[in-house]
Design a protein around this motif. Structure first.
Motif, PDB file in Angstrom:
ATOM      1  N   MET A   1       0.842  -1.200   0.000  1.00 61.59           N
ATOM      2  CA  MET A   1       0.000   0.000   0.000  1.00 61.59           C
ATOM      3  C   MET A   1       0.879   1.254   0.000  1.00 61.59           C
ATOM      4  O   MET A   1       1.876   1.330   0.715  1.00 61.59           O
ATOM      5  N   ILE A   2       0.494   2.224  -0.781  1.00 63.43           N
ATOM      6  CA  ILE A   2       1.198   3.505  -0.863  1.00 63.43           C
ATOM      7  C   ILE A   2       0.600   4.491   0.128  1.00 63.43           C
ATOM      8  O   ILE A   2      -0.622   4.598   0.250  1.00 63.43           O
ATOM      9  N   GLY A   3       1.458   5.225   0.831  1.00 62.64           N
ATOM     10  CA  GLY A   3       1.028   6.306   1.712  1.00 62.64           C
ATOM     11  C   GLY A   3       1.643   7.613   1.244  1.00 62.64           C
ATOM     12  O   GLY A   3       2.800   7.637   0.811  1.00 62.64           O
ATOM     13  N   ILE A   4       0.885   8.696   1.314  1.00 63.05           N
ATOM     14  CA  ILE A   4       1.360  10.002   0.854  1.00 63.05           C
ATOM     15  C   ILE A   4       1.102  11.036   1.936  1.00 63.05           C
ATOM     16  O   ILE A   4      -0.047  11.258   2.333  1.00 63.05           O
ATOM     17  N   THR A   5       2.137  11.672   2.435  1.00 62.81           N
ATOM     18  CA  THR A   5       1.975  12.761   3.406  1.00 62.81           C
ATOM     19  C   THR A   5       1.867  14.093   2.660  1.00 62.81           C
ATOM     20  O   THR A   5       2.163  14.185   1.473  1.00 62.81           O
ATOM     21  N   GLY A   6       1.461  15.121   3.382  1.00 57.33           N
ATOM     22  CA  GLY A   6       1.430  16.463   2.802  1.00 57.33           C
ATOM     23  C   GLY A   6       0.433  16.634   1.675  1.00 57.33           C
ATOM     24  O   GLY A   6       0.647  17.455   0.774  1.00 57.33           O
ATOM     25  N   VAL A   7      -0.678  15.886   1.714  1.00 56.00           N
ATOM     26  CA  VAL A   7      -1.604  15.920   0.579  1.00 56.00           C
ATOM     27  C   VAL A   7      -2.393  17.230   0.474  1.00 56.00           C
ATOM     28  O   VAL A   7      -3.099  17.442  -0.518  1.00 56.00           O
ATOM     29  N   THR A   8      -2.286  18.096   1.474  1.00 52.37           N
ATOM     30  CA  THR A   8      -2.940  19.406   1.352  1.00 52.37           C
ATOM     31  C   THR A   8      -1.957  20.463   0.873  1.00 52.37           C
ATOM     32  O   THR A   8      -2.333  21.617   0.668  1.00 52.37           O
ATOM     33  N   GLY A   9      -0.691  20.082   0.690  1.00 53.43           N
ATOM     34  CA  GLY A   9       0.312  21.002   0.181  1.00 53.43           C
ATOM     35  C   GLY A   9       0.445  20.882  -1.335  1.00 53.43           C
ATOM     36  O   GLY A   9      -0.177  20.032  -1.963  1.00 53.43           O
ATOM     37  N   LYS A  10       1.289  21.730  -1.920  1.00 48.71           N
ATOM     38  CA  LYS A  10       1.417  21.764  -3.382  1.00 48.71           C
ATOM     39  C   LYS A  10       1.996  20.468  -3.931  1.00 48.71           C
ATOM     40  O   LYS A  10       1.443  19.854  -4.843  1.00 48.71           O
TER      41      LYS A  10
END
Length: 284
Positions: A1-10
């Motif tokens: 599974m892929i996780g992505i942080t900072g999804v509210t940033g550019k």
């Protein structure tokens, strides 16, 4: 599974969109989940850069994690280390970390030192990793020049191989989708050319038809001119050392790593400017 942080940033939001377009299921991690764009392919979880049972739980089930560096602050290295401790407890295997070009604990650019310490800790904890060492953003230099009609700072005649933010996002998405291929690699993300501040303003002046200038300040003048923005000492140090790092030659040098990952050359300064013009024309 892929996780992505900072999804509210550019950067993080752009990566999240690219991963969704590939039809991949992912986990989106945000300090403020209510601000995150909703995708049918993604689960949104609340997360902050710390080590608590809640953060460990939020990271569970993630194998490959895009760790967008935390917002700049004096405690950033501690935040990164605490978060990485939580990721280790949660069973994360591979960290894709947005580092910085020339990351070194003795770097001229003060914030580069944070990245060097974070890279070292990722290795110390035994994660497999991909370090994305992006140079300063072309978008940043373009914004300054176009908004102010000048670039001002103690960069002298030093050159910088600045990179487009969209290129770093595309590289990050590609790495997430094929993490094993890029295991334990450090990628230097630069633009296709190295330019001095004088060359940047000359190119922009010619392309826009507006006179844009470069003011080569002394270090003392740079600190003084930035006092119009209330800030802490570490922030002034970071702002000024952006330029002194360029003067020292630490941000020069062209890498082909963007092309190696994406299969096409990195975007140039004029590419980014022309992209913006097209967008503006579409909205006229």
């Amino acid at each position: 599974m892929i996780g992505i942080t900072g999804v509210t940033g550019k950067l993080g939001s752009y990566v999240a969109n690219l991963v969704d377009k590939k039809g991949m299921v992912s986990v989106h991690l945000a300090r403020s989940p209510e601000r995150a764009k909703v995708y049918a392919s993604a689960e949104i979880r609340k997360m902050v850069y710390t080590n608590t049972p809640e953060v460990v739980e939020a990271l569970k089930g993630i194998d490959t994690l895009l760790m967008v560096s935390a917002r700049e602050n004096p405690e950033r290295v501690k935040e990164h280390k605490d978060f990485l401790d939580a990721a280790k407890l949660a069973g994360v295997q591979h960290i894709v970390y947005t580092s910085f070009y020339g990351a070194d604990e003795k770097a001229t650019f003060t914030l580069s030192r944070d990245h060097a310490q974070t890279e070292a800790y990722i290795k110390e904890l035994g994660f497999t990793y991909t370090f994305l060492r992006d140079n300063f953003y072309l978008d940043f230099l373009l914004d300054i020049a176009l908004e102010n009609g000048e670039i001002r700072g103690p960069a002298g005649s030093g050159q910088v191989s600045a990179v487009a933010r969209k290129d770093t996002s595309r590289v990050a998405a590609e790495i997430l989708l094929h993490a094993k291929k890029w295991k334990n690699q450090t990628l230097n993300l630069t633009g296709p050319e190295e330019l001095s501040m004088e060359e940047i303003v000359a190119l922009l002046s010619k392309e826009t038809g507006n006179a844009i200038t470069y003011v080569d300040e002394s270090v003392e003048e740079a600190y003084e001119s930035r006092k119009k923005w209330p800030a802490q000492t570490w922030e002034y140090d970071a702002w000024v050392s952006t330029y002194t790092a360029i003067k020292a030659g630490e941000q020069a040098g062209v890498s082909t790593d963007v092309e190696k990952v994406l299969g096409h050359p990195a975007s140039s300064l004029l590419d980014i400017l022309r992209d913006r013009k097209l967008i503006e024309e579409e909205h006229d």
